[in-house]
Structures are given as structure tokens and as C-alpha cells.
Design an enzyme around this catalytic site. Structure first.
Site, PDB file in Angstrom:
ATOM      1  N   TYR A  30      62.839   3.137  97.234  1.00 14.96           N
ATOM      2  CA  TYR A  30      63.623   3.186  96.003  1.00 14.96           C
ATOM      3  C   TYR A  30      62.774   3.661  94.837  1.00 14.96           C
ATOM      4  CZ  TYR A  30      61.471  -1.152  94.236  1.00 14.96           C
ATOM      5  OH  TYR A  30      60.584  -2.079  93.756  1.00 14.96           O
ATOM      6  N   LYS A 144      56.929   2.540  97.769  1.00 15.23           N
ATOM      7  CA  LYS A 144      57.914   1.759  97.012  1.00 15.23           C
ATOM      8  C   LYS A 144      59.074   1.430  97.950  1.00 15.23           C
ATOM      9  CE  LYS A 144      59.750   1.526  92.280  1.00 15.23           C
ATOM     10  NZ  LYS A 144      59.203   0.245  91.873  1.00 15.23           N
ATOM     11  N   GLU A 176      47.579  -6.153  91.862  1.00 13.76           N
ATOM     12  CA  GLU A 176      48.581  -5.841  90.837  1.00 13.76           C
ATOM     13  C   GLU A 176      49.451  -7.060  90.613  1.00 13.76           C
ATOM     14  OE1 GLU A 176      51.288  -2.784  92.201  1.00 13.76           O
ATOM     15  OE2 GLU A 176      51.347  -3.612  94.214  1.00 13.76           O
ATOM     16  N   LEU A 200      50.963  -0.323  94.000  1.00 17.68           N
ATOM     17  CA  LEU A 200      51.931   0.750  93.778  1.00 17.68           C
ATOM     18  C   LEU A 200      51.382   1.661  92.680  1.00 17.68           C
ATOM     19  CD1 LEU A 200      54.937   1.536  94.578  1.00 17.68           C
ATOM     20  CD2 LEU A 200      55.445   0.817  92.259  1.00 17.68           C
TER      21      LEU A 200
HETATM   22  C1  LIG Z   1      54.677  -3.931  92.923  1.00 14.91           C
HETATM   23  C2  LIG Z   1      54.814  -3.076  91.699  1.00 14.91           C
HETATM   24  N1  LIG Z   1      53.706  -2.587  91.112  1.00 14.91           N
HETATM   25  C3  LIG Z   1      53.779  -1.830  90.001  1.00 14.91           C
HETATM   26  C4  LIG Z   1      55.000  -1.539  89.403  1.00 14.91           C
HETATM   27  C5  LIG Z   1      55.042  -0.693  88.157  1.00 14.91           C
HETATM   28  O1  LIG Z   1      55.483   0.592  88.441  1.00 14.91           O
HETATM   29  P1  LIG Z   1      56.209   1.493  87.342  1.00 14.91           P
HETATM   30  O2  LIG Z   1      55.271   1.556  86.171  1.00 14.91           O
HETATM   31  O3  LIG Z   1      56.374   2.799  88.003  1.00 14.91           O
HETATM   32  O4  LIG Z   1      57.485   0.815  86.986  1.00 14.91           O
HETATM   33  C6  LIG Z   1      56.176  -2.003  89.990  1.00 14.91           C
HETATM   34  C7  LIG Z   1      57.461  -1.677  89.378  1.00 14.91           C
HETATM   35  O5  LIG Z   1      58.475  -2.223  89.677  1.00 14.91           O
HETATM   36  C8  LIG Z   1      56.089  -2.793  91.161  1.00 14.91           C
HETATM   37  O6  LIG Z   1      57.196  -3.264  91.755  1.00 14.91           O
END
Ligand SMILES: Cc1ncc(COP(=O)(O)O)c(C=O)c1O
Length: 291
Positions: A30, A144, A176, A200
Site C-alpha cells: 500500500y 510497505k 523506526e 521503511l
Molecule cells: C513503519 C513506518 N515507517 C515509516 C513511515 C513513514 O513513512 P512516510 O514518511 O512515507 O509516511 C511509516 C508511514 O506510515 C510507517 O508505517
């Protein structure tokens, strides 16, 4: 209106077969794309990450980048809201239950959009509480994936403790958050872990790094130990929906030192300001994947 496999309909009418592999196995990926005043933010980058998630789970991308671009703009046009986030999901499709990939199956494509509620002024001013937990997710956190059970369990442990986010540690190192990337500030310098299979690759993470570089803020991308997290002057989480948000309490203890302990720090305030300015420039000159 939502989008499902080529058709537009109210969400109440959207149905998927129970044998969809997204439902049975969490077999899909997603994206979440923020849209400000109708303009998708960093759409190209979100679509690049979508492609790499699809490659990671070996699902053929059902659409070209141009088609995705059109669909995102179409869903925003059909659902006029000030700020919104477009959620899109691709699963491997519908097939009799068997772990191995089915042959000749069409991926299921679903898109919806919802109001984007960024942190309140009060949350910005006070920061949020977080807890730490062992990062017990799989080793492909760079994908993701819709298989988010571990992330849900980890986030719930924050909620159970009256906190907003869970900061994850693997082998004594920061990875994270359960749904965010994490930045540490020490002696005025910004530090964040590198993009590996353990995190991610956040779109907001990239924007923050670009802004730090463009504004000559000291920045290190390197492994961060648990001790450094606990001794940080500032701790931030970043994500498309939370933008740049300070963590002011960690495991019940104030983050930071001296008079600023337990409060958002000056580097976070600067980065938040830079982020808002950057958003405004994008709204004035919207990006387009074809440009
Ligand atoms: C596990 C994880 N890490 C990092 C992020 C941050 O990613 P982004 O800045 O692309 O929203 C998300 C966003 O939902 C996430 O689910």
C-alpha cells in the site's frame, strides 16, 4: 467515492471476495499519499516506493506511473476536501487458498481518500509521549506491506501506556517507529538511521534529510544506539500524516536535558517550519509525475 478494480463507488458498496489474498494472507502492499489543497505531495516518490514494494513481493504493477497519477488526481477531484490522504492498496488478487502464488490472477486495486488531520497545535507545542519496544517485525520492513499485525501490536503497546508512538529497537539499535521514522538530535546535530531492510524508506524522512542538507543543518545518517536514543536532546517522529512531530516523553521520562527537558526542542521547531514552507512551495508549483 472510492476506486475498486476500475470502478468508482461509495465505500459502502465496495466489496471484495473473501478469497482475496489481501484478506487471507495480508498479501499486498500500500501507499499513503498526502494531498494539500488538492495537490498530491511527492507523488512521484510515493509511486517509486510503490513499485519497489510491488517488486519486493513480486506483484506486477497493474498500472503505469501515468495511470496512477491520473487515478490519484481523479480520486482527489471526486472527493473535494481541503487536506486529505489518498490510501491505495494492491493485493495479489483472488484465488483458492494456497500459499504459493496463483497463476493468471489479476491484482486487486483499491483506493480511498480521507481527511488529513495533522497534529494539533497543542501536540506540536507539547510534543507527544512514546514508549520503546523490541522491534520484532520481519526482516523486510522496507516493503510497505499490508501485513501490519506486528506494527499494530507495537502501536497498541503505546496506546496501552497512554502514549502516541512506539520507538523500535533491534539488537540495541534504533530502527523506526511503529508507523513513522525516528530522528534524534544531539548537540544541535540531527541523526537518523540509514535506509536498510530494517526500516521503511519514509517519504517524509527523505524530505527532512533534503531540508537539513539544503539549510546546512548538521546531519548524520548512521546507526543510532539505544543509549543515544535515551540520552537525546530531542527526538522526533516523521510520517506523511504526522509530518515532523516531537517526542517529549520516552518510557515515562522527559526527553532532553535542563530547562528544555520534556519539551519540543529548537531544532524540531526549525525543521517543522522548513517543512511547512516546503509544503507551501509544492502547493504553489504542484509536482506532476510527467514533468
Ligand atoms: C513503519 C513506518 N515507517 C515509516 C513511515 C513513514 O513513512 P512516510 O514518511 O512515507 O509516511 C511509516 C508511514 O506510515 C510507517 O508505517
Amino acid at each position: 467515492m472510492i476506486y475498486l478494480n476500475g470502478a468508482w463507488m461509495p465505500i459502502e458498496q465496495a466489496m471484495i471476495p473473501v478469497l482475496d489474498r489481501g484478506f487471507i494472507f495480508g498479501d499486498g502492499v500500500y501507499e499513503v499519499i498526502p494531498c494539500y489543497s488538492g495537490h498530491p505531495f511527492r507523488l512521484r516518490e510515493h509511486l517509486v516506493r510503490l513499485q519497489s514494494s510491488l517488486d519486493g513481493v513480486r506483484i506486477a504493477n497493474p498500472y503505469s506511473v501515468e495511470r496512477w497519477d491520473e487515478l490519484v488526481r481523479e480520486i482527489v477531484a471526486k472527493n473535494p476536501m481541503h487536506d486529505q490522504y489518498v490510501y491505495l492498496q494492491v493485493t495479489r488478487g483472488v484465488a483458492p487458498r494456497d500459499h504459493a502464488f496463483p497463476k493468471g490472477v489479476k491484482p486487486t486495486v483499491f483506493m480511498m481518500t480521507n481527511p488529513l488531520v495533522t497534529p494539533s497545535p497543542e501536540q506540536r507545542e507539547r510534543g507527544v509521549a512514546a514508549v520503546t519496544a523490541l522491534d520484532n517485525r520481519w526482516l523486510r520492513c522496507d516493503i510497505k506491506s499490508v501485513s501490519l499485525l506486528a506494527n499494530c501490536l507495537l502501536r497498541q503497546s503505546a496506546v496501552d501506556a497512554g502514549a502516541a508512538e512506539t520507538v523500535l529497537l533491534r539488537d540495541g539499535m534504533l530502527t523506526e517507529g511503529s508507523a513513522s521514522n525516528i530522528f534524534v538530535v544531539k548537540n544541535g546535530g540531527i541523526i537518523t538511521p540509514p535506509k536498510t531492510n530494517f526500516i521503511l524508506p519514509g517519504i517524509t524522512y527523505d524530505v527532512v534529510i533534503e531540508l537539513a542538507r539544503a539549510n546546512r543543518l548538521p546531519l548524520q545518517i548512521r546507526q543510532v544506539s539505544e543509549a543515544e536514543v535515551r540520552d537525546a536532546d530531542e527526538l522526533w517522529l516523521t510520517s506523511s500524516t504526522k509530518e515532523v512531530l516531537s517526542i517529549s516523553m520516552l518510557d515515562g521520562k522527559p526527553v532532553g536535558h535542563g530547562t528544555s527537558a520534556g519539551k519540543p526542542g529548537p531544532v524540531a521547531a526549525r525543521m517543522h517550519q522548513l517543512y511547512q514552507e516546503y509544503k507551501r512551495t509544492v502547493m504553489r508549483a504542484p509536482d506532476n509525475v510527467q514533468s
